[in-house]
Design an enzyme around this catalytic site. Structure first.
Site, PDB file in Angstrom:
ATOM      1  N   ARG A 164       0.831  -1.147   0.027  1.00 18.71           N
ATOM      2  CA  ARG A 164       0.151  -0.098  -0.006  1.00 18.71           C
ATOM      3  C   ARG A 164       0.822   1.383   0.065  1.00 18.71           C
ATOM      4  NH1 ARG A 164      -4.613   0.530   4.333  1.00 18.71           N
ATOM      5  NH2 ARG A 164      -2.767   0.872   5.924  1.00 18.71           N
ATOM      6  N   LYS A 186      -3.358   6.510   1.265  1.00 15.36           N
ATOM      7  CA  LYS A 186      -2.968   6.875   2.597  1.00 15.36           C
ATOM      8  C   LYS A 186      -2.005   7.780   2.736  1.00 15.36           C
ATOM      9  CE  LYS A 186      -2.776   4.540   7.260  1.00 15.36           C
ATOM     10  NZ  LYS A 186      -4.053   4.888   7.693  1.00 15.36           N
ATOM     11  N   GLU A 227     -16.822   6.020   4.122  1.00 13.33           N
ATOM     12  CA  GLU A 227     -16.057   5.432   5.383  1.00 13.33           C
ATOM     13  C   GLU A 227     -16.104   6.282   6.101  1.00 13.33           C
ATOM     14  OE1 GLU A 227     -11.379   6.459   4.883  1.00 13.33           O
ATOM     15  OE2 GLU A 227     -12.200   4.983   3.574  1.00 13.33           O
TER      16      GLU A 227
END
Length: 396
Positions: A138, A241, A277
């Site tokens: 990620r 992220k 989310e």
């Protein structure tokens, strides 16, 4: 002088204070010097003493919160030039400030991605990581999205592993918390015009932590649906992220907390109809034996815990669908829960939308599917249960 050498010089100055956050009664957090151990913890696994392999005796492990009250005294750092030809080998350093010019790319244009991971003390009397290769992947994808030089997976894993080894005494006793790891990749090189940084720094630091939400682990949380602001939009950065994704949610999160809610659920930016989310975690909706969660379409963070819960729930006989979930469907669900590295699996006690509040389960009690999946996941992570997926990676 290299960045690592400058950091070492700064950190070893006599007046340096490796700061811990303390919370005085009725006041704001302040910085205070840490307790200095009798032995420095810059050590590899083969050099760990018996004392370092045990837990610190000066910490009340039953009262851990989620913060920097017990930050690790050792961090790991490596650097790389923009051409990506060679990452430095990396080294362990005392936790301390990073020397960085005001013109550092990350401070001006925001080249920064990070990860969240945990090391835990297991039932087999060892310290383990959970799917670290997923975090490495990620970070690699996030770095490419921001035109950064991603660290190789083997370097990422080495960085995390050595940080855990060096701070092993801060891994809480089994079941009392975890050592939270924060790998951070920043464009540290100076630049004036908009462009990629001329150099990059990878840092891993850590802290002993307990439950993320103030009520404690498995205490149901109260969520409110945000109808004014959006967290992300199609084609944007919502699925990365990166540092810039998080501060914008504070304005709504802090307002919600003042009204007694634990956090905020965001809706899609196109129709204001579908759940996306929560501020820092993914969301799942349960109806019977079917579990639904919003799909990864670039606006939702691909959580490692989210991915693991999907695979685990399917192995336990649930039908798991990655499909759009409307607010109306969520309000009619049997239960809702959230997932994330920090929150693990957190049952939702209530969801409020435009003044309508829906209660899930008995007040103060975890809902059944959330509890089942939490116990299975944490049992696996702590090696109380078998690991049929091969997710656990021992460190020491």
């Amino acid at each position: 002088m290299s960045l690592a050498a400058q950091t070492r010089q700064l950190c070893l100055q006599p007046q340096r204070s490796t700061a811990r956050l303390q919370q005085p009664a009725g006041g704001a957090a302040r910085l205070a010097p840490p307790r200095r151990p009798q032995q420095h913890r810059l050590a590899c696994a083969a050099q760990l003493t018996a004392e370092q392999q045990g837990c610190r005796t000066d910490i009340d492990w039953d009262s851990l919160g989620f913060g920097l009250q017990h930050v690790g005294e050792t961090m790991w750092m490596a650097t790389c030039s923009a051409d990506g030809k060679q990452w430095s080998s990396g080294e362990l350093l005392p936790y301390g400030p990073l020397p960085m010019y005001p013109s550092a790319q990350a401070l001006n244009y925001g080249q920064a991605v990070f990860e969240g991971m945990k090391a835990q003390r297991s039932a087999k009397d060892r310290i383990v990581l959970f799917r670290p290769e997923c975090n490495a992947q990620r970070m690699h994808e996030g770095a490419l999205r921001l035109s950064m030089v991603p660290p190789p997976e083997e370097l990422f894993i080495e960085a995390v592993t050595k940080t855990v080894e060096a701070n092993a005494a801060l891994v809480p006793p089994q079941g009392k918390g975890s050592l939270y790891l924060r790998p951070l990749l920043v464009g540290s090189g100076p630049i004036l015009g908009l462009g990629p940084a001329p150099s990059y720094t990878l840092v891993v630091y850590c802290a002993a932590v307990g439950a993320y939400f103030k009520g404690g682990q498995l205490t149901p949380i109260d969520l409110i649906v945000e109808t004014r602001f959006h967290r992300a939009a199609p084609g944007g950065m919502g699925g990365t992220k990166c540092a810039g994704n998080y501060s914008p949610v504070l304005v709504t999160q802090l307002a919600a907390k003042k009204e007694g809610y634990s956090d905020v659920v965001y809706l899609d930016a196109k129709t204001d109809t579908y759940l996306e989310e929560v501020s820092s975690c993914n969301i799942f909706v349960v109806k019977g034996k079917t579990i639904r969660t919003p799909p990864l379409q670039g606006t939702i963070l691909p959580g490692v815990t989210r991915r693991s819960i999907i695979e685990m729930a399917r192995s336990r006989g649930y039908t798991v669908e990655e499909v759009p979930v409307s607010v109306d469907e969520a309000m009619q669900a049997d239960e809702i829960f959230t997932t994330g590295t920090a929150v693990v699996v957190s049952p939702v006690g209530s969801l409020t939308h435009q003044g309508e509040r829906r209660q899930f389960g008995a007040p103060g009690e975890p809902t059944p599917v959330a509890l089942e999946l939490y116990e299975q996941l944490t049992g696996l992570q702590q090696e109380k249960l078998a690991d049929p997926f091969g997710w656990i990676v021992p460190v020491c």
